[in-house]
Design an enzyme around this catalytic site. Structure first.
Site, mmCIF file in Angstrom:
data_model
loop_
_atom_site.group_PDB
_atom_site.id
_atom_site.type_symbol
_atom_site.label_atom_id
_atom_site.label_comp_id
_atom_site.label_asym_id
_atom_site.label_seq_id
_atom_site.Cartn_x
_atom_site.Cartn_y
_atom_site.Cartn_z
ATOM 1 C CE LYS A 10 -3.893 -2.120 2.561
ATOM 2 N NZ LYS A 10 -4.677 -2.024 3.825
ATOM 3 C CG PHE A 58 -12.940 2.810 8.158
ATOM 4 C CD1 PHE A 58 -12.444 1.997 7.153
ATOM 5 C CD2 PHE A 58 -13.538 2.214 9.266
ATOM 6 C CE1 PHE A 58 -12.541 0.620 7.231
ATOM 7 C CE2 PHE A 58 -13.646 0.826 9.351
ATOM 8 C CZ PHE A 58 -13.139 0.035 8.326
ATOM 9 N NE ARG A 91 -6.102 -12.918 5.903
ATOM 10 C CZ ARG A 91 -6.552 -11.687 5.625
ATOM 11 N NH1 ARG A 91 -6.333 -11.153 4.455
ATOM 12 N NH2 ARG A 91 -7.214 -11.018 6.525
ATOM 13 N NE ARG A 108 -2.087 -6.003 7.130
ATOM 14 C CZ ARG A 108 -3.258 -6.524 6.798
ATOM 15 N NH1 ARG A 108 -3.866 -7.365 7.635
ATOM 16 N NH2 ARG A 108 -3.832 -6.220 5.660
ATOM 17 C CG ASN A 122 -3.327 -2.658 7.201
ATOM 18 O OD1 ASN A 122 -3.228 -2.202 6.061
ATOM 19 N ND2 ASN A 122 -4.424 -3.244 7.645
ATOM 20 C CG HIS A 125 -5.160 -6.233 0.104
ATOM 21 N ND1 HIS A 125 -6.323 -6.282 0.837
ATOM 22 C CD2 HIS A 125 -5.305 -7.141 -0.907
ATOM 23 C CE1 HIS A 125 -7.142 -7.170 0.284
ATOM 24 N NE2 HIS A 125 -6.555 -7.702 -0.778
#
Ligand code: ADP
Length: 167
Positions: A10, A58, A91, A108, A122, A125
């Site tokens: 990100k 958000f 993950r 993260r 974070n 993705h």
């Protein structure tokens, strides 16, 4: 069981110069990168990617976040990792969505933060399950941008196409 998973670095990850660190951490999985590119994220792509979040308070911030408006970095790095149990492996290394709750040894947990406005920044993705991985990979990549055959394809004839080429 071989699986594929979409990974996005990100805009906060790019701004913090974390690309190398994140790729090094992900290489621990011994998974293969089968697609990679830099993407300037349109609002349409952002909204489609996060459509399951559209009722969240958000949501608008999240769209600005993934488009890079919040970090003055209007790009993300998109990749597909492929191999045995890829979704869980990636993950687990990424850690929990909330960077404050993420194990500090995860990506993260090491590099994420919560903004003063309460958005979870974070740094990456990763797709959450096989159905989401398929939806997201097909959204971010065309079949010819991926070096293995992940999903069925078909040939269509495209007429009267215009495209930008080098002048
Ligand atoms: P993940 O990215 O771990 O799959 P989600 O799909 O639930 O998590 O959320 C998408 C993104 O929205 C998160 O990565 C995070 O940036 C942001 N987000 C999710 N939940 C919250 C929350 N409760 N408060 C602020 N931001 C959030």
């Amino acid at each position: 069981m071989n699986q594929q998973v979409l990974v996005l670095i990100k805009p906060d990850g790019l701004k913090k110069s974390l690309t190398g660190n994140i790729l090094t951490r992900l290489s621990e999985t011994k998974l293969e990168i089968v697609a990679a590119k830099m993407v300037r994220v349109s609002r349409g792509l952002a909204v489609e990617h996060y459509k399951h979040m559209k009722d969240k308070p958000f949501f608008e911030e999240l769209i600005q976040y993934i488009q890079g408006t919040l970090h003055d970095r209007k790009k993300v790095m998109a990749m597909v990792y492929w191999g045995d149990n890829a979704i869980t492996k990636v993950r687990q290394l990424a850690g929990a969505t909330n960077p404050e709750e993420a194990d500090p040894t995860t990506i993260r947990g090491s590099y994420g933060r919560i903004t003063t406005k309460g958005l979870y920044e974070n740094v990456l993705h990763t797709s959450s399950n096989e159905a989401e991985a398929e939806r997201e990979i097909k959204l971010w990549f065309q079949p010819d941008e991926v070096i293995v055959d992940l999903y069925p394809t078909k040939i269509i004839e495209v007429k009267a196409e215009t495209k930008r080429i080098w002048a």
